[in-house]
Design a protein around this motif. Structure first.
Motif, short mmCIF file in Angstrom:
data_model
loop_
_atom_site.label_atom_id
_atom_site.label_comp_id
_atom_site.label_asym_id
_atom_site.label_seq_id
_atom_site.Cartn_x
_atom_site.Cartn_y
_atom_site.Cartn_z
N VAL A 221 -0.52 -0.10 7.54
CA VAL A 221 0.55 -0.92 6.95
C VAL A 221 1.91 -0.44 7.44
O VAL A 221 2.75 -1.25 7.85
N ARG A 222 2.13 0.86 7.45
CA ARG A 222 3.40 1.41 7.97
C ARG A 222 3.59 1.02 9.43
O ARG A 222 4.68 0.65 9.85
N THR A 223 2.50 1.08 10.19
CA THR A 223 2.56 0.74 11.61
C THR A 223 2.91 -0.74 11.80
O THR A 223 3.70 -1.08 12.69
N GLN A 224 2.34 -1.62 10.99
CA GLN A 224 2.65 -3.05 11.11
C GLN A 224 4.12 -3.31 10.83
O GLN A 224 4.77 -4.09 11.52
N ARG A 225 4.65 -2.63 9.82
CA ARG A 225 6.09 -2.79 9.50
C ARG A 225 6.96 -2.31 10.65
O ARG A 225 7.92 -2.97 11.04
N TYR B 12 10.57 2.32 2.48
CA TYR B 12 11.72 2.78 1.70
C TYR B 12 12.36 1.62 0.95
O TYR B 12 12.69 1.76 -0.23
N ALA B 13 12.50 0.47 1.59
CA ALA B 13 13.12 -0.68 0.93
C ALA B 13 12.27 -1.14 -0.25
O ALA B 13 12.80 -1.50 -1.30
N VAL B 14 10.97 -1.12 -0.09
CA VAL B 14 10.06 -1.51 -1.17
C VAL B 14 10.19 -0.52 -2.32
O VAL B 14 10.31 -0.90 -3.49
N ALA B 15 10.18 0.78 -2.00
CA ALA B 15 10.29 1.81 -3.03
C ALA B 15 11.63 1.71 -3.75
O ALA B 15 11.70 1.87 -4.97
N TRP B 16 12.70 1.44 -3.01
CA TRP B 16 14.02 1.31 -3.62
C TRP B 16 14.03 0.16 -4.61
O TRP B 16 14.53 0.29 -5.73
N GLU B 17 13.47 -0.97 -4.20
CA GLU B 17 13.45 -2.14 -5.09
C GLU B 17 12.66 -1.86 -6.35
O GLU B 17 13.07 -2.25 -7.46
N LYS B 18 11.52 -1.17 -6.22
CA LYS B 18 10.73 -0.83 -7.41
C LYS B 18 11.52 0.10 -8.33
O LYS B 18 11.52 -0.07 -9.55
N GLY B 19 12.20 1.08 -7.74
CA GLY B 19 13.02 1.98 -8.54
C GLY B 19 14.14 1.26 -9.24
O GLY B 19 14.44 1.52 -10.41
N PHE B 20 14.77 0.33 -8.55
CA PHE B 20 15.85 -0.46 -9.14
C PHE B 20 15.34 -1.29 -10.31
O PHE B 20 15.97 -1.36 -11.37
N VAL C 140 0.86 -1.18 0.00
CA VAL C 140 0.00 0.00 0.00
C VAL C 140 0.90 1.24 0.00
O VAL C 140 1.78 1.36 0.86
N PRO C 141 0.71 2.16 -0.94
CA PRO C 141 1.53 3.37 -0.95
C PRO C 141 1.39 4.14 0.37
O PRO C 141 0.29 4.24 0.92
N SER C 142 2.49 4.68 0.85
CA SER C 142 2.46 5.35 2.16
C SER C 142 1.58 6.59 2.17
O SER C 142 1.12 7.00 3.23
#
Length: 132
Positions: free
Chosen positions: A77-81, A108-116, A63-65
């Motif tokens: 979702v952010r809270t669960q992480r 951030y890790a999810v966003a980084w992976e998508k960007g990569f 889910v986008p932040s």
């Protein structure tokens, strides 16, 4: 009320004396029903069901932040992480989230992976990594 709160706290911390727990249950006491505990459980389950629907719709649980359609779910979702990162999610809840292939990595890790992955696709298409 304070005495019951102590019993609830001992129960949630998994330090309640088993004999005392049995006596309380024997007289009909239901743990997790006082104050906000039942409400919090209901809210968690409501958000979990919203995540199930999100996955059915989008195919993942990322889910986008800043998701404007359901900011409450994005925050949850952010809270669960974050709670998972500091060891504050119960095994039962972890298992429920894992059943959805929930990614406990930070946003951030999810966003980084998508960007990569986007960069890899760009390189395949254009033969270089210098994106205009």
């Amino acid at each position: 009320a304070k005495w019951i709160s102590w019993q609830e706290s001992a129960y949630r911390s998994n330090i309640i004396n088993p004999a005392k727990y049995a006596r309380l249950v024997e007289v009909g006491y239901e743990f997790g029903t006082i104050g906000g505990v039942a409400k919090l459980k209901a809210q968690w389950n409501e958000n979990y069901e919203a995540l199930v629907k999100y996955k059915q719709r989008f195919g993942d649980t990322n889910v986008p932040s800043e998701w404007k359609e359901n900011p409450k779910l994005a925050l949850w979702v952010r809270t669960q992480r974050e709670r998972h990162r500091i060891g504050k999610v119960s095994k039962d809840r972890i298992n429920k989230l894992k059943a959805l292939d929930f990614d406990f990595a930070t946003g951030y890790a999810v966003a980084w992976e998508k960007g990569f992955q986007s960069l890899v696709e760009y390189r395949k298409k254009y033969g270089e990594c210098s994106i205009p």
